[in-house]
Design a protein around this motif. Structure first.
Motif, short mmCIF file in Angstrom:
data_model
loop_
_atom_site.label_atom_id
_atom_site.label_comp_id
_atom_site.label_asym_id
_atom_site.label_seq_id
_atom_site.Cartn_x
_atom_site.Cartn_y
_atom_site.Cartn_z
N SER A 127 0.83 -1.20 0.00
CA SER A 127 0.00 0.00 0.00
C SER A 127 0.86 1.25 0.00
N ALA A 128 1.92 1.20 0.82
CA ALA A 128 2.82 2.36 0.91
C ALA A 128 3.47 2.63 -0.44
N GLN A 129 3.82 1.54 -1.14
CA GLN A 129 4.48 1.71 -2.43
C GLN A 129 3.52 2.29 -3.47
N GLU A 130 2.22 2.05 -3.30
CA GLU A 130 1.24 2.52 -4.28
C GLU A 130 0.98 4.02 -4.17
N VAL A 131 1.35 4.62 -3.05
CA VAL A 131 1.15 6.06 -2.88
C VAL A 131 2.18 6.81 -3.71
N LYS A 132 1.71 7.64 -4.61
CA LYS A 132 2.61 8.40 -5.49
C LYS A 132 2.40 9.90 -5.26
N HIS A 133 3.50 10.63 -5.30
CA HIS A 133 3.45 12.09 -5.18
C HIS A 133 3.74 12.70 -6.54
N TYR A 134 3.00 13.76 -6.88
CA TYR A 134 3.16 14.44 -8.16
C TYR A 134 3.36 15.93 -7.94
N ARG A 135 4.28 16.51 -8.69
CA ARG A 135 4.58 17.95 -8.54
C ARG A 135 3.64 18.79 -9.40
N PHE A 136 3.15 19.86 -8.78
CA PHE A 136 2.20 20.77 -9.42
C PHE A 136 2.74 22.18 -9.25
N ALA A 137 3.19 22.79 -10.35
CA ALA A 137 3.91 24.07 -10.26
C ALA A 137 3.09 25.22 -10.82
N LEU A 156 -8.46 14.78 -6.07
CA LEU A 156 -7.67 13.63 -6.54
C LEU A 156 -7.32 12.70 -5.38
N LYS A 157 -6.99 13.26 -4.23
CA LYS A 157 -6.69 12.45 -3.04
C LYS A 157 -7.91 11.62 -2.65
N ALA A 158 -9.09 12.25 -2.67
CA ALA A 158 -10.32 11.54 -2.29
C ALA A 158 -10.65 10.43 -3.28
N LEU A 159 -10.59 10.74 -4.57
CA LEU A 159 -10.95 9.76 -5.60
C LEU A 159 -9.99 8.57 -5.61
N SER A 160 -8.71 8.86 -5.38
CA SER A 160 -7.69 7.80 -5.43
C SER A 160 -7.49 7.10 -4.10
N LYS A 161 -8.32 7.48 -3.10
CA LYS A 161 -8.20 6.93 -1.75
C LYS A 161 -6.78 7.11 -1.18
N GLY A 162 -6.25 8.30 -1.44
CA GLY A 162 -4.95 8.66 -0.87
C GLY A 162 -3.74 8.10 -1.58
N THR A 163 -3.94 7.52 -2.76
CA THR A 163 -2.78 6.93 -3.46
C THR A 163 -2.14 7.90 -4.46
N MET A 164 -2.85 8.99 -4.79
CA MET A 164 -2.29 9.99 -5.71
C MET A 164 -2.31 11.34 -5.00
N LEU A 165 -1.14 11.80 -4.62
CA LEU A 165 -1.03 13.01 -3.81
C LEU A 165 -0.30 14.11 -4.59
N GLU A 223 -8.17 3.87 -14.93
CA GLU A 223 -8.86 4.32 -13.72
C GLU A 223 -8.20 5.57 -13.15
N GLN A 224 -6.87 5.58 -13.10
CA GLN A 224 -6.14 6.74 -12.59
C GLN A 224 -6.36 7.97 -13.48
N GLN A 225 -6.35 7.76 -14.79
CA GLN A 225 -6.64 8.87 -15.71
C GLN A 225 -8.02 9.44 -15.44
N GLY A 226 -8.98 8.56 -15.16
CA GLY A 226 -10.33 9.00 -14.83
C GLY A 226 -10.36 9.85 -13.57
N TRP A 227 -9.58 9.48 -12.57
CA TRP A 227 -9.51 10.26 -11.32
C TRP A 227 -8.93 11.64 -11.59
N VAL A 228 -7.84 11.67 -12.35
CA VAL A 228 -7.19 12.95 -12.66
C VAL A 228 -8.14 13.88 -13.40
N GLN A 229 -8.84 13.33 -14.41
CA GLN A 229 -9.75 14.18 -15.19
C GLN A 229 -10.95 14.62 -14.36
N ALA A 230 -11.43 13.75 -13.48
CA ALA A 230 -12.56 14.12 -12.61
C ALA A 230 -12.15 15.24 -11.65
N ALA A 231 -10.92 15.17 -11.14
CA ALA A 231 -10.42 16.23 -10.26
C ALA A 231 -10.28 17.54 -11.04
#
Length: 335
Positions: free
Chosen positions: A26-36, A56-65, A258-266
Motif C-alpha cells: 500500500s505504501a508503495q502505491e502512494v505516489k506524489h506528483y509535482r504541481f507548479a 484527486l486524493k479523495a478519488l484515489s483513496k490517498g494513493t495519488m497526492l 482508472e487513474q486517468q479517470g480520477w485525474v480528469q474528474a479532479a
C-alpha cells in the motif's frame, strides 16, 4: 502439543508477514506528483491547486497526492511549461497568454473585452463546450502535454502611479504586457508603448520607471505587493486572467485508465468550482486594498477602450486560426 504450538507460531508468523507485505504494498502505491505555478499560494492558483489536490486524493483513496510548488519555485510559466512538455514535471498552471507560446491560437483567451463582465467570465470558464474546445485546440497543436482544465483569476486591470480613467490617458505610457500578438496589437491601438518582461521583474520596473503601467488581476496585484510601487488601481477590466491546467503526456501515458479517470474528474471539479471562488477572492482583495489606502478607480470610462477593441475580436480570432474562432464564438454566445 509441541507440534500444535509450532503450527500456531508458524501460522502467526505467516499472518504477520502478510500484514507487513500488504502494508508495504500500500505504501508503495502512494505516489506524489509535482504541481507548479508562478503565483503565491494565496491567489486563485492556490484555490485551483487545493481543489485539484483534495479531489484527486479523495478519488484515489490517498494513493495519488499532489505536492504544490507555488511562487515560481520551479520556474516562471514559460519554463515550467517546457518542463511539463519534456516530461520532467507532472502538472502546471499557465496563463492563456503563456499557453500561446506553445499554441498561438490560445491567444484568443486574452482578447480584450471578449468577456462582458465577471458573471460572463465565470459562466464561460465553467462551460463544458468552451473547455472541450480549448482541450481540442491544444491536443491538435501541442505535443508532449495536454490540457485537462480551465480556470481564471478574474479580469485584469491597470495599475500605476496615476489614474487611468479613459483610453486617452494611455497615450505614450510604457505598459508591461504579456508577450502575445493580442497584447502587442491592442495596447499600441490604445496609444501606449509595450514592454515585454517576465512577471518577476514587474515590481522593480514599476519602482524604477522602466514601465509606467502594469496590468493584472486584483488579487495578483495585492499578493505580489505591486501596490507599493503602483498605488493606483484603475478598474479597466480589459481582459480576462484565464489559465490552463496542464499534465505531461509522460505521466498521463503511465497511468491506468482508472487513474486517468480520477485525474480528469479532479480537473473537472476545478473547471466547475474554481472560477466563482476566484472572483470572490478578487472582491475580498479589493476591499483589503482599499483598507490599506490603495486608490481604486472604479468609474473608468470603458467605452473608448471597447470601441477600439471590438473590431479586433473577429479580426484577431480569424488570424489566429479556426480553433480560436470557434472558442471566441462559443464565449460570445454565452449569456
Amino acid at each position: 502439543m509441541i507440534a500444535r504450538s509450532m503450527r500456531r507460531f508458524l501460522h502467526g508468523l505467516a499472518a504477520a508477514a502478510a500484514v507487513l507485505f500488504i502494508t508495504g504494498a500500500s505504501a508503495q502505491e502512494v505516489k506524489h506528483y509535482r504541481f507548479a505555478y508562478d503565483q503565491p499560494r494565496t491567489t486563485g492558483y492556490g484555490i485551483l491547486g487545493d481543489i485539484f489536490s483534495e479531489k484527486l486524493k479523495a478519488l484515489s483513496k490517498g494513493t495519488m497526492l499532489i505536492d504544490q510548488y507555488p511562487g515560481a519555485q520551479l520556474g516562471q510559466e514559460p519554463q515550467v511549461l517546457q518542463l511539463v512538455k519534456a516530461g520532467d514535471l507532472e502538472f502546471c498552471i499557465s496563463s492563456s497568454a503563456n499557453a500561446a507560446t506553445l499554441s498561438p491560437q490560445a491567444g484568443v483567451m486574452s482578447m480584450h473585452y471578449l468577456f462582458r463582465s465577471e458573471d460572463h467570465l465565470v459562466k464561460a470558464m465553467a462551460n463544458t463546450e468552451v473547455a472541450n474546445a480549448v482541450k481540442a485546440m491544444i491536443a491538435e497543436t501541442v505535443q508532449g502535454t495536454h490540457v485537462i482544465a480551465l480556470a481564471t483569476l478574474g479580469l485584469r486591470n491597470m495599475y500605476s502611479k496615476r489614474e487611468i480613467k479613459k483610453v486617452e490617458d494611455m497615450k505614450g505610457l510604457k505598459v508591461r504586457v504579456q508577450a502575445t500578438p493580442t497584447e502587442d496589437t491592442m495596447f499600441p491601438a490604445y496609444g501606449a508603448q509595450i514592454v515585454h518582461m517576465p512577471f518577476g521583474s514587474v515590481y522593480t520596473s514599476l519602482q524604477t520607471g522602466v514601465v509606467d503601467v502594469a496590468e493584472n488581476g486584483v488579487n495578483v496585484y495585492l499578493a505580489n505587493k505591486h501596490y507599493e510601487v503602483a498605488p493606483v488601481l484603475s478598474m479597466t477590466e480589459h481582459e480576462a486572467n484565464n489559465s490552463l491546467v496542464w499534465v505531461s503526456d509522460k505521466l498521463w501515458n503511465s497511468l491506468t485508465a482508472e487513474q486517468q479517470g480520477w485525474v480528469q474528474a479532479a480537473a473537472d471539479e476545478v473547471n466547475k468550482t474554481q472560477p466563482a471562488k476566484a472572483i470572490e477572492l478578487e472582491h475580498q482583495s479589493q476591499t483589503k486594498l482599499k483598507s490599506i489606502g490603495v486608490k481604486v478607480v472604479s468609474d473608468v470610462d470603458k467605452s473608448g477602450f471597447i470601441a477600439i477593441a471590438d473590431p479586433y475580436l473577429d479580426k484577431l480570432a480569424k488570424e489566429l486560426g479556426p480553433h480560436a474562432e470557434k472558442i471566441k464564438n462559443l464565449i460570445r454566445s454565452i449569456n
